[in-house]
Design a protein around this motif. Structure first.
Motif, mmCIF file in Angstrom:
data_model
loop_
_atom_site.group_PDB
_atom_site.id
_atom_site.type_symbol
_atom_site.label_atom_id
_atom_site.label_comp_id
_atom_site.label_asym_id
_atom_site.label_seq_id
_atom_site.Cartn_x
_atom_site.Cartn_y
_atom_site.Cartn_z
ATOM 1 N N ILE A 142 -15.119 -5.387 -13.499
ATOM 2 C CA ILE A 142 -16.487 -5.866 -13.298
ATOM 3 C C ILE A 142 -16.541 -7.294 -13.830
ATOM 4 O O ILE A 142 -16.071 -7.565 -14.935
ATOM 5 C CB ILE A 142 -17.514 -4.991 -14.043
ATOM 6 C CG1 ILE A 142 -17.529 -3.575 -13.455
ATOM 7 C CG2 ILE A 142 -18.903 -5.622 -13.984
ATOM 8 C CD1 ILE A 142 -18.419 -2.615 -14.200
ATOM 9 N N ALA A 143 -17.090 -8.194 -13.043
ATOM 10 C CA ALA A 143 -17.239 -9.585 -13.459
ATOM 11 C C ALA A 143 -18.563 -10.115 -12.915
ATOM 12 O O ALA A 143 -18.803 -10.062 -11.707
ATOM 13 C CB ALA A 143 -16.083 -10.432 -12.949
ATOM 14 N N GLY A 144 -19.399 -10.596 -13.810
ATOM 15 C CA GLY A 144 -20.695 -11.127 -13.383
ATOM 16 C C GLY A 144 -21.549 -10.048 -12.747
ATOM 17 O O GLY A 144 -21.791 -9.001 -13.346
ATOM 18 N N ASP A 145 -21.958 -10.278 -11.515
ATOM 19 C CA ASP A 145 -22.828 -9.324 -10.813
ATOM 20 C C ASP A 145 -22.067 -8.494 -9.789
ATOM 21 O O ASP A 145 -22.655 -7.973 -8.849
ATOM 22 C CB ASP A 145 -23.971 -10.062 -10.130
ATOM 23 C CG ASP A 145 -23.525 -10.885 -8.921
ATOM 24 O OD1 ASP A 145 -22.322 -11.199 -8.833
ATOM 25 O OD2 ASP A 145 -24.367 -11.187 -8.072
ATOM 26 N N ALA A 146 -20.741 -8.375 -9.946
ATOM 27 C CA ALA A 146 -19.949 -7.675 -8.938
ATOM 28 C C ALA A 146 -18.867 -6.804 -9.559
ATOM 29 O O ALA A 146 -18.383 -7.074 -10.658
ATOM 30 C CB ALA A 146 -19.307 -8.671 -7.991
ATOM 31 N N ALA A 147 -18.522 -5.766 -8.843
ATOM 32 C CA ALA A 147 -17.427 -4.879 -9.232
ATOM 33 C C ALA A 147 -16.341 -4.975 -8.174
ATOM 34 O O ALA A 147 -16.629 -5.188 -6.989
ATOM 35 C CB ALA A 147 -17.920 -3.434 -9.323
ATOM 36 N N LEU A 148 -15.097 -4.823 -8.603
ATOM 37 C CA LEU A 148 -13.970 -4.754 -7.679
ATOM 38 C C LEU A 148 -13.565 -3.289 -7.597
ATOM 39 O O LEU A 148 -13.147 -2.696 -8.589
ATOM 40 C CB LEU A 148 -12.811 -5.617 -8.174
ATOM 41 C CG LEU A 148 -11.561 -5.639 -7.299
ATOM 42 C CD1 LEU A 148 -11.879 -6.194 -5.910
ATOM 43 C CD2 LEU A 148 -10.477 -6.476 -7.954
ATOM 44 N N LEU A 152 -21.101 2.533 -13.837
ATOM 45 C CA LEU A 152 -19.871 2.821 -13.100
ATOM 46 C C LEU A 152 -18.764 3.369 -13.995
ATOM 47 O O LEU A 152 -17.849 4.023 -13.508
ATOM 48 C CB LEU A 152 -19.366 1.571 -12.382
ATOM 49 C CG LEU A 152 -20.138 1.165 -11.140
ATOM 50 C CD1 LEU A 152 -19.559 -0.121 -10.568
ATOM 51 C CD2 LEU A 152 -20.114 2.269 -10.098
ATOM 52 N N GLY A 153 -18.800 3.070 -15.281
ATOM 53 C CA GLY A 153 -17.754 3.549 -16.176
ATOM 54 C C GLY A 153 -16.717 2.476 -16.438
ATOM 55 O O GLY A 153 -16.834 1.347 -15.973
ATOM 56 N N PRO A 154 -15.672 2.836 -17.183
ATOM 57 C CA PRO A 154 -14.639 1.863 -17.536
ATOM 58 C C PRO A 154 -13.677 1.619 -16.377
ATOM 59 O O PRO A 154 -13.621 2.391 -15.423
ATOM 60 C CB PRO A 154 -13.917 2.541 -18.703
ATOM 61 C CG PRO A 154 -14.063 4.008 -18.409
ATOM 62 C CD PRO A 154 -15.431 4.150 -17.788
ATOM 63 N N ALA A 155 -12.898 0.542 -16.489
ATOM 64 C CA ALA A 155 -11.863 0.260 -15.495
ATOM 65 C C ALA A 155 -10.923 1.450 -15.395
ATOM 66 O O ALA A 155 -10.573 2.064 -16.396
ATOM 67 C CB ALA A 155 -11.090 -0.997 -15.881
ATOM 68 N N GLY A 156 -10.562 1.807 -14.183
ATOM 69 C CA GLY A 156 -9.699 2.950 -13.942
ATOM 70 C C GLY A 156 -10.454 4.233 -13.626
ATOM 71 O O GLY A 156 -9.865 5.210 -13.189
#
Length: 64
Positions: free
Chosen positions: A12-18, A38-42
């Protein structure tokens, strides 16, 4: 059009998620409230998508 994405949260960076969906990364813009849930990365995740098509750009907006 893309209506829903189910995959793994990459970052997550700024106003967007990858969101990684079977090796393809989608940049999804969302409200900070949605991103925080959304939860943590992974973590697995699923977002309903509103696809916005303009003359020179396609943006994806995500909602829980």
């Amino acid at each position: 059009m893309i209506g829903k994405l189910t995959g793994t949260l990459d970052s997550i960076a700024g106003d967007a998620a990858l969101i990684d969906v079977n090796g393809v990364g989608y940049v999804v813009h969302a409200a900070s409230r949605t991103l925080s849930r959304l939860g943590p990365a992974g973590a697995p995740g699923c977002l309903v998508i509103q696809t916005h098509v303009d003359e020179d750009v396609i943006n994806l907006y995500g909602f829980l």
